[in-house]
Design a protein around this motif. Sequence first.
Motif, mmCIF file in Angstrom:
data_model
loop_
_atom_site.group_PDB
_atom_site.id
_atom_site.type_symbol
_atom_site.label_atom_id
_atom_site.label_comp_id
_atom_site.label_asym_id
_atom_site.label_seq_id
_atom_site.Cartn_x
_atom_site.Cartn_y
_atom_site.Cartn_z
ATOM 1 N N THR A 39 1.696 -8.277 0.722
ATOM 2 C CA THR A 39 1.574 -7.018 -0.024
ATOM 3 C C THR A 39 2.964 -6.453 -0.326
ATOM 4 N N GLU A 40 3.011 -5.587 -1.326
ATOM 5 C CA GLU A 40 4.268 -4.910 -1.661
ATOM 6 C C GLU A 40 4.703 -3.996 -0.520
ATOM 7 N N SER A 41 3.752 -3.371 0.157
ATOM 8 C CA SER A 41 4.101 -2.449 1.245
ATOM 9 C C SER A 41 4.735 -3.192 2.416
ATOM 10 N N LYS A 42 4.291 -4.423 2.686
ATOM 11 C CA LYS A 42 4.899 -5.222 3.757
ATOM 12 C C LYS A 42 6.334 -5.597 3.379
ATOM 13 N N ALA A 43 6.555 -5.954 2.118
ATOM 14 C CA ALA A 43 7.910 -6.267 1.643
ATOM 15 C C ALA A 43 8.805 -5.034 1.747
ATOM 16 N N GLU A 44 8.265 -3.863 1.410
ATOM 17 C CA GLU A 44 9.035 -2.618 1.512
ATOM 18 C C GLU A 44 9.375 -2.312 2.961
ATOM 19 N N GLU A 45 8.448 -2.574 3.860
ATOM 20 C CA GLU A 45 8.676 -2.356 5.291
ATOM 21 C C GLU A 45 9.842 -3.217 5.782
ATOM 22 N N VAL A 46 9.882 -4.474 5.347
ATOM 23 C CA VAL A 46 10.971 -5.373 5.738
ATOM 24 C C VAL A 46 12.286 -4.898 5.123
ATOM 25 N N ARG A 47 12.251 -4.491 3.855
ATOM 26 C CA ARG A 47 13.477 -4.011 3.202
ATOM 27 C C ARG A 47 14.028 -2.803 3.949
ATOM 28 N N GLN A 48 13.157 -1.863 4.336
ATOM 29 C CA GLN A 48 13.623 -0.683 5.069
ATOM 30 C C GLN A 48 14.230 -1.067 6.415
ATOM 31 N N ARG A 49 13.619 -2.060 7.071
ATOM 32 C CA ARG A 49 14.169 -2.522 8.359
ATOM 33 C C ARG A 49 15.543 -3.151 8.154
ATOM 34 N N LEU A 50 15.699 -3.924 7.090
ATOM 35 C CA LEU A 50 16.998 -4.542 6.801
ATOM 36 C C LEU A 50 18.049 -3.484 6.461
ATOM 37 N N LEU A 51 17.654 -2.418 5.782
ATOM 38 C CA LEU A 51 18.587 -1.340 5.487
ATOM 39 C C LEU A 51 19.017 -0.619 6.767
ATOM 40 N N GLU A 52 18.098 -0.514 7.727
ATOM 41 C CA GLU A 52 18.461 0.051 9.030
ATOM 42 C C GLU A 52 19.445 -0.863 9.751
ATOM 43 N N LEU A 53 19.200 -2.177 9.682
ATOM 44 C CA LEU A 53 20.107 -3.142 10.307
ATOM 45 C C LEU A 53 21.476 -3.127 9.638
#
Length: 172
Positions: free
Chosen positions: A11-25
């Motif tokens: 889903t797009e929301s799962k991809a967004e969740e990963v992107r947000q985690r990568l931005l935190e990293l």
Amino acid sequence: MSDLIVIVYPTESKAEEVRQRLLELQKEYLIKLGDAVIATKTESGKIKLNQLMNTTATGAISGSFWGLLIGVLFLNPILGVAVGAASGAIGGALTDVGINDAFMKDLAASLHPGNGALFLLVQSITSDKVLKEIQGFGGHVLKTSLDETKEQTLRNALESASKAAEADAAQK
């Protein structure tokens, strides 16, 4: 030199969740991203790109500032802002930074409707720590510019999470 990584999520929301985690990293200096874009395919087959930076808006703001400054010098700040904003917006719309939009749309055409493809342009990475953080999200590697061993390590990490999720679903 940057590496391109494309990971497909259900889903797009799962991809967004990963992107947000990568931005935190990225704030923790574990990864440095040049770009992070999510591409989705609608039921009608249209490709939609969800980019972090809107170059048209950025150009308009920058153009407004410079237009105001030039307008003040020539005693017509209102006209300067208007001309600056318009030229900045046009320049921003024509500017493509990061990953090429046409490339992303071509690759996203192979997606199933509803899936989200996360396009990453990675400038530097602490691989072991970042993989540990994102492997729980699962996903499927669609394309990378990594060497074969690094790509296989990424595939294995993401597949282990996908298999665990499938096992959990089967038990329920």
